[in-house]
Design a protein around this motif. Structure first.
Motif, PDB file in Angstrom:
ATOM      1  N   ALA A  75       0.829  -1.199   0.000  1.00 31.14           N
ATOM      2  CA  ALA A  75       0.000   0.000   0.000  1.00 31.14           C
ATOM      3  C   ALA A  75       0.866   1.253   0.000  1.00 31.14           C
ATOM      4  N   GLU A  76       2.002   1.113   0.601  1.00 34.24           N
ATOM      5  CA  GLU A  76       2.881   2.273   0.778  1.00 34.24           C
ATOM      6  C   GLU A  76       3.062   3.054  -0.516  1.00 34.24           C
ATOM      7  N   PRO A  77       2.665   4.324  -0.500  1.00 33.65           N
ATOM      8  CA  PRO A  77       2.873   5.104  -1.715  1.00 33.65           C
ATOM      9  C   PRO A  77       4.366   5.334  -1.966  1.00 33.65           C
ATOM     10  N   GLU A  78       5.119   5.359  -0.917  1.00 35.95           N
ATOM     11  CA  GLU A  78       6.557   5.575  -1.081  1.00 35.95           C
ATOM     12  C   GLU A  78       7.252   4.247  -1.336  1.00 35.95           C
ATOM     13  N   PHE A  79       8.098   4.266  -2.278  1.00 32.56           N
ATOM     14  CA  PHE A  79       8.839   3.058  -2.602  1.00 32.56           C
ATOM     15  C   PHE A  79       9.799   2.693  -1.477  1.00 32.56           C
ATOM     16  N   ALA A 133      -1.368  -8.563   2.197  1.00 30.25           N
ATOM     17  CA  ALA A 133      -1.193  -7.118   2.305  1.00 30.25           C
ATOM     18  C   ALA A 133      -0.700  -6.783   3.697  1.00 30.25           C
ATOM     19  N   PHE A 134      -0.146  -5.614   3.824  1.00 33.71           N
ATOM     20  CA  PHE A 134       0.467  -5.265   5.096  1.00 33.71           C
ATOM     21  C   PHE A 134      -0.247  -4.160   5.834  1.00 33.71           C
ATOM     22  N   SER A 135      -0.229  -4.314   7.115  1.00 34.84           N
ATOM     23  CA  SER A 135      -0.757  -3.373   8.095  1.00 34.84           C
ATOM     24  C   SER A 135      -1.617  -2.264   7.500  1.00 34.84           C
ATOM     25  N   LEU A 136      -2.873  -2.573   7.361  1.00 36.94           N
ATOM     26  CA  LEU A 136      -3.797  -1.603   6.797  1.00 36.94           C
ATOM     27  C   LEU A 136      -4.304  -0.639   7.855  1.00 36.94           C
ATOM     28  N   HIS A 137      -4.547   0.564   7.431  1.00 38.78           N
ATOM     29  CA  HIS A 137      -5.083   1.556   8.343  1.00 38.78           C
ATOM     30  C   HIS A 137      -6.557   1.775   8.048  1.00 38.78           C
ATOM     31  N   ASP A 138      -7.192   2.409   8.987  1.00 36.66           N
ATOM     32  CA  ASP A 138      -8.618   2.663   8.840  1.00 36.66           C
ATOM     33  C   ASP A 138      -8.948   3.293   7.504  1.00 36.66           C
ATOM     34  N   GLU A 139      -8.239   4.345   7.234  1.00 39.04           N
ATOM     35  CA  GLU A 139      -8.595   5.142   6.072  1.00 39.04           C
ATOM     36  C   GLU A 139      -8.098   4.504   4.779  1.00 39.04           C
ATOM     37  N   ASP A 140      -7.451   3.364   4.934  1.00 42.05           N
ATOM     38  CA  ASP A 140      -6.837   2.731   3.780  1.00 42.05           C
ATOM     39  C   ASP A 140      -7.886   2.176   2.820  1.00 42.05           C
ATOM     40  N   GLU A 141      -7.900   2.714   1.633  1.00 46.01           N
ATOM     41  CA  GLU A 141      -8.883   2.254   0.668  1.00 46.01           C
ATOM     42  C   GLU A 141      -8.562   0.849   0.177  1.00 46.01           C
ATOM     43  N   LEU A 142      -7.335   0.465   0.416  1.00 48.18           N
ATOM     44  CA  LEU A 142      -6.910  -0.844  -0.058  1.00 48.18           C
ATOM     45  C   LEU A 142      -7.739  -1.957   0.564  1.00 48.18           C
ATOM     46  N   ALA A 143      -8.098  -1.764   1.811  1.00 48.56           N
ATOM     47  CA  ALA A 143      -8.920  -2.772   2.482  1.00 48.56           C
ATOM     48  C   ALA A 143     -10.214  -2.970   1.712  1.00 48.56           C
ATOM     49  N   ALA A 144     -10.812  -1.860   1.325  1.00 48.01           N
ATOM     50  CA  ALA A 144     -12.065  -1.939   0.572  1.00 48.01           C
ATOM     51  C   ALA A 144     -11.831  -2.626  -0.763  1.00 48.01           C
ATOM     52  N   GLY A 156      -0.654  -8.826   7.026  1.00 49.55           N
ATOM     53  CA  GLY A 156       0.515  -8.856   7.891  1.00 49.55           C
ATOM     54  C   GLY A 156       0.354  -7.749   8.915  1.00 49.55           C
ATOM     55  N   GLY A 157       0.276  -8.100  10.156  1.00 50.78           N
ATOM     56  CA  GLY A 157       0.049  -7.099  11.206  1.00 50.78           C
ATOM     57  C   GLY A 157      -1.434  -6.918  11.447  1.00 50.78           C
ATOM     58  N   ARG A 158      -1.812  -6.854  12.688  1.00 48.65           N
ATOM     59  CA  ARG A 158      -3.221  -6.705  13.021  1.00 48.65           C
ATOM     60  C   ARG A 158      -3.747  -5.405  12.432  1.00 48.65           C
ATOM     61  N   PRO A 159      -4.857  -5.491  11.707  1.00 45.30           N
ATOM     62  CA  PRO A 159      -5.423  -4.270  11.130  1.00 45.30           C
ATOM     63  C   PRO A 159      -6.135  -3.463  12.212  1.00 45.30           C
ATOM     64  N   THR A 203      -1.384  -0.507  15.054  1.00 40.05           N
ATOM     65  CA  THR A 203      -1.764  -1.454  16.089  1.00 40.05           C
ATOM     66  C   THR A 203      -0.565  -2.046  16.802  1.00 40.05           C
ATOM     67  N   SER A 204       0.545  -2.203  16.093  1.00 42.81           N
ATOM     68  CA  SER A 204       1.701  -2.792  16.753  1.00 42.81           C
ATOM     69  C   SER A 204       2.128  -1.894  17.908  1.00 42.81           C
ATOM     70  N   ALA A 205       2.125  -0.590  17.681  1.00 45.87           N
ATOM     71  CA  ALA A 205       2.513   0.354  18.726  1.00 45.87           C
ATOM     72  C   ALA A 205       1.500   0.339  19.871  1.00 45.87           C
TER      73      ALA A 205
END
Lengths: 343, 343
Positions: A75-79, A133-144, A156-159, A203-205
């Motif tokens: 998802a990361e926009p930054e490479f 996919a990795f650690s999705l955030h709430d606002e992450d459209e990728l989840a949708a 990967g990582g609790r969403p 969530t990890s934090a």
DNA sequence: GCCCGCTCTGAGAGCGCTCTCTGAACTCGG
DNA sequence: CCGAGTTCAGAGAGCGCTCTCAGAGCGGGC
């Protein structure tokens, strides 16, 4: 007009004809050869060899509904995520495990939000059997996107809670690892064990902070510093902490980078580690934890193992697909405390 | 036993039925809708919407023989290539250009030699329309894999001669850029212009050395130092050079990293840059060239542009496929000299 | 008013493969 | 030597889509 020049690849039909068998038999041989007598197997194999036959995956996929490929969606926009040693190790684990399942890793990455459509089409179009996919955030459209694509997915990582509880994930035992770290500090006699927490939206934090809180009962809120997983933020949080609670004698940092920042501040203030203040990190990233002064005691997570686990979980999902088996529980990998000099 | 729960995805047939048209018309609409009257287009679109129809790519690929995906094959066994800013920029260019061609980037990477088979199968199986690969070496089995897969391929960076001359590639004008760099040094009055060359088995290094040689006529071999593109090797080569030819007053390094090493040695020896010795690098990697002391004059190559070019070349190949058009010439992108303080 | 020609739609034939189902060949016991 | 059982090969029906080709419908020119 010589037809032969164009790369008209041989079909199974051609192989069968050359071997003098039916298409069905040729297919059986190509797919392992079970239930075909040895002489015929040899004939078909030879025909395959001579013709340079390679199965057409599209045709195969069309009927089998699987295609031996799994997408890893970044998802990361930054490479820059690629330079992250954490990510690298995880992908390595994924890659190895996929290989052993005879599946191909397809790395997709979302550069701009506009890519979502394309990714969705790709995922939904049946190019891959599943996605990681990795650690999705709430606002992450990728989840949708992932959900809309109706494609088996493991995270990967609790969403975060906004993603919904139905997506299986693999994570390390952040809370337990944190508790263990705190317990080590308490056991060595620390009276005021602080925590330098990571970003609140990861969530990890959050889980690590919860572990600290749990292990300590009801700690003084002043013992909690905040940062964003960078060394700089760790230094800042440590400085603030020392101002608020000069008696602090134990620090559990949310990750190794923050711990390294904290160590620097402690040194600047003339405090000895671990004599005056003991420090524990999290992650055990070799390039950091082993090189701090003093070397960092930290909570190790098996990153590559988590990658492998993600794949196994996905494979499980894929094969259970027929039966109405319930989604497997999230998989939590254990952490281990690595004792070095800082605590 | 409720069939409906399993994700039996709707087919074109279903869409057509719901819209009250034939499969052919539905297909036309899905693929752009040319030659279908507006009311029907709307009806089909609506049916697609309601059913959540997504075309089955395998079926489409089976008949169209293309699948809108291009593989980027990474030969590097070390994942570290991902941290290379050069690579990152190139892949970014590739990704952007592919998007504009409505194609999907599929990143494949070869971790161990055993992966070759799997990669070959993937490539040969028709999962992707073409492949992009980077700077192949003679001994690189990947070249053979690519060739065997008979898949249109474009290389990044001129391959070594062993790979064969028939593989189209995109590279920057290493030789011309080198000539320009040397010319700058000569023009500013340098009498002894040295070159710190990169590894002999990389064509980019070889070509840059050739450019240096060309621009200078027949330079003293003592003016040639060797390294391996690392800063350390640049420092070493510079030191050796100063021992052999203390009169050196101009240095063209094969890349920015080596130039930075050279700058360090020059400073240590009390030589002023550019007054005593002028230095020019190659690449113009921002994180290096802008931060050296003094800032580095260097030859810039348009890395992202090269990535885009690779894609365009590949697309050309794909579309020319039918006609007997000859393979296009290798594409060489120009370089530009970026003048900062070091020369 | 009739025919020609144009635009638009539908029928149907595959694309290359897998897999079920049927039937052939062969083995073996009686 | 015959019938039952077992192994193995082949015929054929799709998987979901695209695309050609033919025909339907319609307008316009004479």
């Amino acid at each position: 007009m010589a037809e032969q020049t164009t790369g008209a690849r041989p079909t199974l039909e051609a192989v069968a004809a050359r071997a003098g068998v039916s298409r069905a038999t040729a297919s059986r041989v190509v797919n392992g050869g079970a239930g075909v007598r040895a002489p015929l197997v040899d004939k078909v194999r030879q025909a395959v060899e001579e013709l340079g036959y390679v199965p057409n995956l599209a045709a195969r996929t069309l009927v089998t509904r699987r295609n031996g490929a799994v997408a890893v969606v970044i998802a990361e926009p930054e490479f820059r995520i690629f330079s992250d040693p954490f990510f690298q190790e995880q992908v390595r684990g994924i890659s190895r495990e996929l290989t052993s399942h005879d599946s191909q890793l397809v790395l997709l990455w979302v550069e701009s939000p506009g890519d979502h459509d394309r990714i969705a089409r790709y995922l939904g179009g049946g190019h891959v059997d599943g996605a990681l996919a990795f650690s999705l955030h709430d606002e992450d459209e990728l989840a949708a996107v992932l959900r809309r694509a109706k494609i088996p997915t493991v995270l990967g990582g609790r969403p975060t809670d906004g993603i919904g509880p139905d997506m299986p994930y693999v994570d390390c035992d952040n809370r337990g690892g944190a508790r263990e770290a705190v317990r080590l500090l308490v056991d060595r006699g620390c009276r005021a064990v602080a925590h330098l927490a990571g970003p609140r939206d990861q969530t990890s934090a959050v889980d690590r902070a919860d572990g600290w809180r749990e292990a300590l009962g009801d700690p003084d809120p002043a013992l909690l510093g905040h940062g964003d997983f960078t060394a700089e933020s760790g230094a800042r949080a440590m400085a603030g902490l020392l101002d608020r609670r000069p008696d602090v004698d134990g620090v559990f940092a949310a990750n190794d980078l923050m711990a390294s920042g904290a160590l620097r501040v402690l040194r600047e203030r003339g405090l000895r580690v671990p004599e005056d203040v003991a420090v524990v990190g999290f992650d055990d990233v070799a390039s950091i934890a082993e090189r701090t002064d003093p070397p960092l005691t930290t909570v190790r997570q098996d990153i590559e193992g988590m990658g492998r686990l993600m794949v196994r979980l996905l494979m499980h999902l894929l094969h259970e697909h027929g039966s109405g088996a319930p989604a497997p529980d999230p998989l939590i990998t254990p952490t281990t405390l690595v004792r070095r000099a800082s605590a």
